[in-house]
Write an enzyme that holds these catalytic residues in place. Structure first.
Site, short mmCIF file in Angstrom:
data_model
loop_
_atom_site.label_atom_id
_atom_site.label_comp_id
_atom_site.label_asym_id
_atom_site.label_seq_id
_atom_site.Cartn_x
_atom_site.Cartn_y
_atom_site.Cartn_z
N GLU A 373 3.65 43.42 -34.25
CA GLU A 373 3.26 44.42 -35.25
C GLU A 373 3.35 43.85 -36.66
OE1 GLU A 373 1.80 47.05 -34.34
OE2 GLU A 373 2.27 46.76 -32.23
N GLU A 395 -6.06 42.00 -32.71
CA GLU A 395 -5.14 42.07 -31.58
C GLU A 395 -4.90 40.73 -30.88
OE1 GLU A 395 -3.34 44.36 -31.41
OE2 GLU A 395 -4.36 46.04 -32.36
ZN LIG Z 1 -1.62 45.07 -32.09
#
Ligand SMILES: [Zn+2]
Length: 929
Positions: A373, A395
């Protein structure tokens, strides 16, 4: 975002975007389209993609990148017209926690770039009471929200001129329970056990529009300033610090500082009776925020955050730009973690660590999730993908960076070796390369960069291909370009694009500039094509090796052939590794003596499979003790994949594991446990089931005998994890001694919880739950109801989901309709039963009968896959028709891709089971002796 629940459904299901649940996934044992007014941009884009598919089919190479350009705001897809751009929002929201509604108002500064007669922005499930432009109120008839397109259109009485204008709106909305937009959570307070309620938000991908009307596409960056009214004893958190606060009748009004320029989906608002602990790194205040009484459990996360922040400040070359970083633990609503800039939200068990009661795995998971994160604070927040087709830039990168950072500070965790976590199938941060490769080998896969047209498609993009293949490819590319060169490229990229948006082309440019290599040419095959290659190794006369690449597929006949530029690594065992960029279908290696072992894909860091000819394989089998653990695990993983693909008989894999040197290495044993667990579930109630279980126990038992039940002083953390995995695996394999041992420890635990080490709680409870009678089931349930620890609660309810007794399973399923568990946990209880109980039929019947109530608890991304995923535990071909009929009658069109994946999974399982049944008896006989 780390979509824990979605990951669970996938792993549970065996279906990912890509994804089959891997056979390798140890996890198995446990976890409309809207019509839009399409502008020229989207039409051009459609044509581009049609052209692209045509080219891919014809030549095996993609032209995606040749046409993908660096970021240009006006060329980015999306529904919103580009001639009006918001620059600043001031939003005021007053939640009503009695009836779960809210009232809001906002003022948006607009920059009009070409004259317009209407304003078009996003809004969903909001009522608009009043709208004015430049102080002039619009008539009610000029305001229209289209539910289908999620667009709010404001018709203007006269043309709005080029330049700056102000829009003001008054609106109302709902506070839901689903983790979409503004949501509420009910939870039991630590200590008192009192039932409380708190608020949180979740906006990615497209739910900010449920909280305030906005230009809710990532390229529309703006500054956001939030004001909220909350009860006086509440703490409220947003992206920026509180700038001012005043008492008002019925509560207090908090005014947060404006954010820097960012995308709408990164806003956050959390409020409730909360506690805080804090520290500081240079100019940055770091806080961990929890519900009352739990702040100290955030100590580990607080310390880890400072370490990670320091590392990233250095790595990215641009220091973290906000004055504060909040890590916020929330007890429900959604199950993952979300990288809201400056205010990251985490499902509680992904952030809070209790040294007395949490397992070593929980600790590792917390670190990895934090690292993932926090990487987004740069990759995602400071620099944001322009549109959802490049979601992997967020991501894939955060997954890779998070793993790299975790490995750097925690070498003992063997981060790059970890395939799947044994007791927590919901983890997304590990490399889990096998999981991504399994899905990527199927007909249902897609390229890392994929066309995304609608909101529903954006939500589907959060899958194994985006996260894990993205990560795996970046790791391969980094090792090919060199660690320092790669980092320099990333620094250029961040510096050039900070506070802006990018496409993949921008990243390749920065890496090419840093490396002086044409990165795009190597990368295109990996990010713009689906699938990956297998490299065939054949010894030829003399000391020559011939290498041939082809597409690797599973259950996918007539797959279009493709070609990759493969950054190959190889070593003659004992020698120095070498590299070769394989650009054609064939290549050759010289000077490899006929009697020397050759290993390709050194340490398994490359995203491809290797298939050796018999002579090479036999040499490798002899060399096993001299190989690194990474290389051995890579051979096991390749062998198992070749068996699944039908390219090799099952004896290739079984022959290999029987020749492995005696070892209690975690990754090797877990690879075996994963494969055995998959076979065990395929064979349930079948002919060879008991014989297979006996064989599997005989393979795993010696390692458990070495480790024993009790943790030893000075043992590495991997030993604790392996012990837990083996107890669960042997318990599932019906090992009477293990089952008795678990029951005994459970009894002692009831009298004295401290008698059971935290690492053993999940497996011991799961085994006890699996073979539970009614009395034991009731006891586990009572414990689950009572505890205020999310981690313990999860262990108890997982145990209830494992029950084999059909009568007890039905009791477990009924819990999903109550509010005992947070919504995200409740719905996945059904999936767990489907997988863990051995009765997927009972789980499906229950879900079918209660689908409406269950779907009301599923978040945006889970909705499309929920029903299809429940079919992926079946290996009976007749279920294919059942699913198709159900989908036709009861499921929306947006689920079509998930239905196709589930059908593929059932067909694969049925075919693989038949194949195993014809080969296993002979292998097991020999093995058991
Ligand atoms: Zn992520």
């Amino acid at each position: 975002m780390l979509a824990r629940d979605r990951a669970l459904s996938r792993r549970l299901s065996g279906v990912g975007s890509a994804a089959t649940l891997p056979v390798t996934a140890r996890g198995r044992g446990k976890e409309s389209e809207t019509e839009c007014s399409r502008g020229v941009d989207s039409l051009v884009r459609d044509m581009r993609f049609q052209l692209l598919s045509f080219v891919v089919l014809c030549s095996g190479t993609s032209l995606f990148g040749a046409v993908e350009k660096p970021f240009n705001f006006y060329e980015i897809p999306g529904k919103l017209p580009k001639q009006v751009v918001p620059t600043e929002y001031s939003i005021r929201v007053v939640p009503n926690i009695e009836n779960f509604t809210f009232a809001g108002s906002e003022m948006v500064k607009l920059n009009v770039r070409s004259p317009t007669r209407q304003l078009v922005l996003n809004a969903l499930e909001l009522g608009i009471q009043k709208a004015s432009v430049d102080g002039k109120e619009l008539q009610a008839s000029a305001i229209r929200i289209d539910k289908e397109t999620e667009l709010l259109t404001l018709r203007l009485p006269s043309e709005l001129r080029v330049g700056d204008h102000v829009l003001t709106l008054r609106f109302t909305g709902k506070i839901n329970q689903q983790g979409r937009g503004l949501f509420y959570m009910r939870y039991q307070e630590q200590g008192s056990g009192a039932r409380k309620v708190m608020l949180g938000t979740q906006f990615e991908a497209t739910d900010a529009r449920r909280f305030f009307p906005c230009w809710d596409e990532p390229a529309f960056r703006a500054r956001f300033q939030l004001t909220v009214v909350v009860p006086e004893n509440w703490l409220a958190v947003s992206n920026m610090p509180v700038e001012s606060e005043r008492k008002i009748p019925g509560g207090k009004e908090l005014h947060f500082a404006p954010t820097p320029s960012m995308s709408s989906y990164l806003n956050v608002f959390v409020a409730g009776e909360l506690d805080v602990i804090e520290s500081r790194l240079g100019p940055t205040q770091i806080r961990v925020i929890t519900t009352k009484g739990k702040a100290e459990l955030g100590r580990y996360a607080l310390e880890a955050s400072a370490q990670i922040l320091q590392y990233y400040n250095d790595y990215f070359g641009v220091p973290y730009p906000l004055p504060k970083l909040d890590q916020i633990a929330i007890p429900g609503g959604f199950g993952g973690a979300m990288e809201n800039w400056g205010g990251i939200t985490y499902f509680e068990s992904a952030l809070l660590f209790d040294p007395e009661n949490s397992s070593a795995e929980t600790k590792q998971n917390i670190y990895e999730v934090l690292a993932h994160e926090m990487a987004h604070m740069w990759f995602g927040d400071l620099v944001t993908m322009a549109w959802w087709d490049n979601l992997w830039l967020n991501e894939g990168f955060a997954s890779w960076m998070g793993s790299k950072c975790t490995a750097q500070f925690n070498p003992q965790w063997e981060v790059w070796l970890a395939r799947e976590l044994p007791r927590d199938p919901t983890r997304r941060t590990g490399i889990a390369k096998d999981a991504a490769m399994e899905g990527d080998a199927r007909s249902t896969t897609h390229p890392i960069q994929q066309r995304i047209a609608t909101e529903a498609e954006a939500n589907n993009a959060f899958d194994d291909i985006t996260y894990k293949k993205g990560q795996s490819f970046l790791r391969m590319l980094e090792s090919f370009l060199g660690e320092n060169v790669f980092r320099d490229g990333i620094r250029r990229y961040i510096d050039a694009h900070k506070y802006s948006n990018t496409t993949t082309a921008d990243l390749w440019k920065a890496l090419s500039d840093a490396s002086k290599k044409t990165v795009y040419e190597i990368a295109a095959g990996w990010t713009e094509q689906p699938g990956f290659p297998v490299v065939n190794v054949k010894r030829e006369a003399g000391d020559k090796i011939r290498l041939t690449q082809e597409r690797f597929t599973v259950n996918f006949r007539k797959a279009p052939p493709l070609l990759w530029q493969i950054p190959l690594t190889y070593s003659v065992v004992g020698g120095t590794p070498a590299t070769l960029l394989m650009t054609d279908k064939t290549a050759s290696l010289e000077n490899i003596p006929a009697d020397r072992q050759l290993k390709l894909n050194v340490n398994g860091a490359g995203n491809y499979r290797v298939e050796y000819d018999d002579a090479s394989w036999q040499l490798l089998l002899k060399a096993l003790p001299n190989l690194s653990v990474e290389d051995r695990v890579n051979l096991m993983s390749d062998a198992w994949a070749l068996v699944q693909a039908g390219r090799a008989p099952a004896s290739l894999y079984f022959g290999l594991i029987e020749k492995l040197p005696a070892s209690s290495d975690l990754a090797e044993r877990e690879q075996i446990i994963n494969a055995f667990e998959f076979i065990d579930r395929l064979l349930v109630e079948g002919a060879a089931h008991e014989e297979f279980q006996q064989y599997a126990r005989s393979v795993l038992r010696p390692t458990f005998a070495t480790l024993g039940w009790e943790p030893k002083q000075d043992e590495p953390p991997s030993a604790e994890t392996l012990r837990a995995s083996l107890i669960k695996a042997l318990g599932d394999l019906n090992d009477p001694e293990i089952i008795a041992g678990c029951r005994e420890r459970f009894e002692r635990y009831l009298a004295n919880p401290a008698s059971l080490p935290p690492d053993l709680r999940a497996p011991v409870l799961a085994v006890v739950g699996g073979y539970a009678d009614e009395k034991t089931w009731n006891k586990l349930h009572e414990l689950g109801l009572k505890t205020t620890s999310i981690e313990d609660k999860q262990n108890y309810y997982n145990a209830l989901a494992s029950a084999i007794d059909p009568k007890l399973i039905k009791k477990t399923l009924a819990i999903a309709l109550t509010d005992e568990l947070s919504t995200s946990r409740a719905v996945f209880l059904v999936s767990r039963v489907g997988r863990d109980s051995g009765h997927p039929d009972i789980a499906w019947e229950f879900a079918k009968a209660n689908m409406k109530a269950l779907l009301a608890k599923v978040d945006a991304a889970g909705a499309n896959r929920y029903a299809p995923s429940l079919f992926t535990f079946f290996s009976d071909r007749s279920r294919v028709d059942e699913l198709k009929q159900y989908a036709k009658k009861d499921l929306p069109q947006a689920t079509a891709a998930e239905v196709t994946k589930a059908v593929d999974e059932i067909q694969f399982r049925a075919e693989f089971r038949d194949r195993l049944l014809s080969q296993l008896p002979a292998l097991i006989q020999i093995g058991v002796k």
